[in-house]
Scaffold this active site. Structure first.
Site, short mmCIF file in Angstrom:
data_model
loop_
_atom_site.label_atom_id
_atom_site.label_comp_id
_atom_site.label_asym_id
_atom_site.label_seq_id
_atom_site.Cartn_x
_atom_site.Cartn_y
_atom_site.Cartn_z
NE ARG A 129 -3.89 0.42 1.92
CZ ARG A 129 -5.12 0.43 2.42
NH1 ARG A 129 -5.38 1.16 3.49
NH2 ARG A 129 -6.10 -0.25 1.87
CG HIS A 169 -8.31 -0.05 -3.00
ND1 HIS A 169 -7.53 -1.17 -2.73
CD2 HIS A 169 -8.96 0.23 -1.82
CE1 HIS A 169 -7.70 -1.53 -1.47
NE2 HIS A 169 -8.55 -0.69 -0.90
CD GLN A 177 -13.04 -1.97 -1.15
OE1 GLN A 177 -12.23 -2.06 -0.24
NE2 GLN A 177 -14.28 -2.41 -1.03
CG ASP A 231 -13.57 6.18 -0.80
OD1 ASP A 231 -13.58 6.00 0.43
OD2 ASP A 231 -12.52 6.11 -1.49
CB CYS A 263 -14.15 1.03 -0.07
SG CYS A 263 -13.73 2.75 0.25
NE ARG A 300 -10.37 -5.71 -0.12
CZ ARG A 300 -9.57 -4.73 0.32
NH1 ARG A 300 -10.10 -3.63 0.79
NH2 ARG A 300 -8.26 -4.83 0.22
N1 NVA Z 1 -9.98 6.66 -1.03
C1 NVA Z 1 -9.64 6.14 0.27
C2 NVA Z 1 -9.85 4.65 0.30
C3 NVA Z 1 -9.55 3.98 1.61
C4 NVA Z 1 -9.77 2.50 1.55
C5 NVA Z 1 -8.21 6.49 0.60
O1 NVA Z 1 -7.35 6.35 -0.28
O2 NVA Z 1 -7.94 6.93 1.71
N1 CP Z 2 -11.36 -0.63 2.17
C1 CP Z 2 -10.08 -0.64 2.62
O1 CP Z 2 -9.12 -0.80 1.86
O2 CP Z 2 -9.96 -0.50 3.97
P1 CP Z 2 -8.60 -0.30 4.77
O3 CP Z 2 -8.05 1.05 4.44
O4 CP Z 2 -9.00 -0.42 6.21
O5 CP Z 2 -7.64 -1.40 4.37
#
Ligand code: NVA
Ligand code: CP
Length: 312
Positions: free
Chosen positions: A103, A130, A133, A223, A264, A292
């Site tokens: 990540r 992502h 997801q 989101d 998500c 997931r």
């Molecule tokens: N768009 C959000 C998704 C988190 C799962 C982020 O990148 O923070």
């Molecule tokens: N939806 C998702 O990726 O959640 P986290 O940021 O908790 O991993």
């Protein structure tokens, strides 16, 4: 497919195959068969530059239940935080591990990892995409509606969001009617559309007004308005999105009578969604979260198991 850096790399057919595998894993687990052995003797590095609950837990449990060893590294624990180049990290970790999942703040970091890694690299979320997801979301839609083709999905919020990008690409490849309602300054950066040439089975429509986008929609998705890494833009972003783009019961009532609400997670109640919506009968957010796990298994099986000892 060697790596999974974004959804572009999968054809519509491959996406459907992954979803079928994930559904099979879910059925197995429901019957009590959690421990399979496809990853026996293998280990997976999981690198986190940003926080995570679902991705970290579901992916690590997926590796463990498939018989492998997940090792989680946060950025601060790695020499990366002290300036070690990504290309060195990738070459070192691929000498120990059978895959590197990460990540990251920048999609380019994943691309660099993939260039230098001798094992598969998997995107656990970047600023742009992502993919894991999107797979779980498509699985959830398939379970609820029995199909993906023709499903009308209205995403309300940031048209440049990582979750939206991956979901829109998957949706277009799978024949969905994807709609986005966003302020004009957050319209989709559709440079990713160019890479889809010839693979678009669905449609993408951009709206400014949420109530137009949700008319007759089967799925209402949102989101956060401020993603990880965008904290400094918080005030500016909330000004653009609120209150118009919050998913409210009134907005849900304009959708199809059997519509569902998806997110998500993590959600910011009172920002992108009202508490009553996320806690309502419309909401399938915890099904998404569970999926997931099953979709992570499908991806690991595809990337790491040349032979698939479990037949479904
Ligand atoms: N768009 C959000 C998704 C988190 C799962 C982020 O990148 O923070
Ligand atoms: N939806 C998702 O990726 O959640 P986290 O940021 O908790 O991993």
């Amino acid at each position: 497919m060697k790596h999974l850096l974004d959804i572009h790399q999968l054809s519509g057919e491959e996406l459907l195959e992954l979803l079928e595998t994930a559904i099979a894993y879910k059925k197995l687990r429901r019957r009590g068969l959690r421990r399979t052995h496809e990853l026996q003797g293998k280990s997976v590095a999981m690198i986190f530059e940003k926080p995570s609950t679902r991705t970290r837990a579901s992916f690590a449990v997926a590796v463990y239940e498939m018989g492998g060893l997940p090792i989680v590294y946060s950025r601060e624990e790695l020499q990366l935080a002290r300036g070690e180049p990504i290309k060195d990290l990738a070459r070192v970790l691929s000498r120990y591990h059978d895959a590197i999942a990460a990540r990251v703040y920048r999609q380019e970091s994943l691309e660099e990892m993939a260039r230098y890694s001798s094992v598969p690299v998997i995107n656990l979320l970047s600023d742009k995409f992502h993919p894991l997801q999107a797979l779980a979301d498509c699985m959830t839609i398939m379970e609820i509606f029995g199909k993906l083709e023709g499903i009308k999905l209205a995403f309300i919020g940031d048209g440049q969001d990582n979750v939206f990008n991956s979901l829109a690409i998957a949706g277009l490849k799978l024949g969905m009617e994807v709609r986005i309602a966003c302020p004009p300054e957050y319209s989709p950066d559709v440079s990713w559309l160019e890479k889809l040439a010839g693979e678009v089975k669905g449609t993408l429509e951009v709206y400014e007004e949420p109530s137009d986008a949700v008319k007759g929609a089967n799925v209402i998705y949102t989101d956060v308005f401020v993603s990880m890494g965008q904290e400094e833009e918080r005030e500016k972003r909330l000004k653009s999105f609120l209150p118009r783009y919050r998913v409210s019961p009134e907005l849900m009532n304009r959708a199809d009578a059997n519509a569902v609400f998806m997110h998500c997670l993590p959600a910011h109640r009172g920002e992108e969604v009202d508490e009553v919506v996320i806690e309502s009968k419309w909401s399938v957010v915890f099904e998404q979260a569970e999926n997931r796990l099953h979709t992570a298994k499908a991806v690991l099986r595809r990337l790491l198991c040349a032979e698939h000892p479990i037949s479904f």
